[in-house]
Design a protein around this motif. Structure first.
Motif, PDB file in Angstrom:
ATOM      1  N   ASN A 136       0.822  -1.195   0.000  1.00 32.25           N
ATOM      2  CA  ASN A 136       0.000   0.000   0.000  1.00 32.25           C
ATOM      3  C   ASN A 136       0.862   1.253   0.000  1.00 32.25           C
ATOM      4  O   ASN A 136       1.911   1.307   0.618  1.00 32.25           O
ATOM      5  N   LYS A 137       0.388   2.271  -0.702  1.00 37.25           N
ATOM      6  CA  LYS A 137       1.082   3.558  -0.698  1.00 37.25           C
ATOM      7  C   LYS A 137       0.878   4.222   0.656  1.00 37.25           C
ATOM      8  O   LYS A 137      -0.230   4.315   1.152  1.00 37.25           O
ATOM      9  N   LYS A 138       1.959   4.680   1.252  1.00 37.04           N
ATOM     10  CA  LYS A 138       1.882   5.290   2.583  1.00 37.04           C
ATOM     11  C   LYS A 138       1.413   6.730   2.495  1.00 37.04           C
ATOM     12  O   LYS A 138       1.992   7.545   1.796  1.00 37.04           O
ATOM     13  N   LYS A 139       0.346   7.019   3.224  1.00 38.63           N
ATOM     14  CA  LYS A 139      -0.195   8.371   3.323  1.00 38.63           C
ATOM     15  C   LYS A 139       0.456   9.101   4.498  1.00 38.63           C
ATOM     16  O   LYS A 139       0.622  10.304   4.477  1.00 38.63           O
ATOM     17  N   PHE A 140       0.815   8.327   5.518  1.00 39.66           N
ATOM     18  CA  PHE A 140       1.422   8.873   6.731  1.00 39.66           C
ATOM     19  C   PHE A 140       2.794   8.245   6.929  1.00 39.66           C
ATOM     20  O   PHE A 140       3.058   7.149   6.455  1.00 39.66           O
ATOM     21  N   ALA A 197      -1.075   3.684   5.431  1.00 36.27           N
ATOM     22  CA  ALA A 197      -1.733   4.081   4.181  1.00 36.27           C
ATOM     23  C   ALA A 197      -3.040   4.826   4.442  1.00 36.27           C
ATOM     24  O   ALA A 197      -3.678   5.311   3.513  1.00 36.27           O
ATOM     25  N   GLY A 198      -3.450   4.910   5.713  1.00 38.76           N
ATOM     26  CA  GLY A 198      -4.706   5.569   6.045  1.00 38.76           C
ATOM     27  C   GLY A 198      -5.907   4.687   5.784  1.00 38.76           C
ATOM     28  O   GLY A 198      -7.041   5.152   5.746  1.00 38.76           O
ATOM     29  N   GLU A 199      -5.642   3.385   5.610  1.00 38.33           N
ATOM     30  CA  GLU A 199      -6.713   2.421   5.376  1.00 38.33           C
ATOM     31  C   GLU A 199      -7.062   1.725   6.683  1.00 38.33           C
ATOM     32  O   GLU A 199      -6.259   1.665   7.611  1.00 38.33           O
ATOM     33  N   GLU A 257      -6.763  12.182   9.067  1.00 44.09           N
ATOM     34  CA  GLU A 257      -6.158  13.504   9.207  1.00 44.09           C
ATOM     35  C   GLU A 257      -7.033  14.386  10.084  1.00 44.09           C
ATOM     36  O   GLU A 257      -8.240  14.450   9.913  1.00 44.09           O
TER      37      GLU A 257
END
Length: 85
Positions: free
Chosen positions: A2-6, A37-39, A65
């Motif tokens: 997963n792409k990391k958002k945080f 990833a904020g998931e 957020e």
């Protein structure tokens, strides 16, 4: 992956540890990638501390957020009732 958002350093781990959630716990349970990833994580069985009471719950976690820093959303999924005094 997963792409990391945080980033891990964006998280107030002292506050998370105070309620019973550590980076080691998330990593050991394979939840850290989704978390960063904020998931929503998969359901996790955990002991958390709320209002000075230790509770064993099944829950999902999600970073969201809020202002300049992320906060954790805890969604309890077990149906048993519990009481906090």
């Amino acid at each position: 992956m997963n792409k990391k958002k945080f980033k891990s350093e964006d998280i107030d781990w002292a506050e998370m540890n105070a309620i019973g959630i550590s980076s080691e716990f998330l990593t050991a349970n394979g939840a850290m990638d989704n978390f960063l990833a904020g998931e929503m994580t998969q359901p996790l069985n955990m002991d958390i501390i709320l209002l000075g009471n230790e509770l064993n719950i099944d829950a999902t976690l999600q970073l969201i957020e809020k202002g300049n820093s992320p906060i954790v959303s805890i969604v309890c999924i077990n149906k048993d009732e519990f009481e906090i005094e």
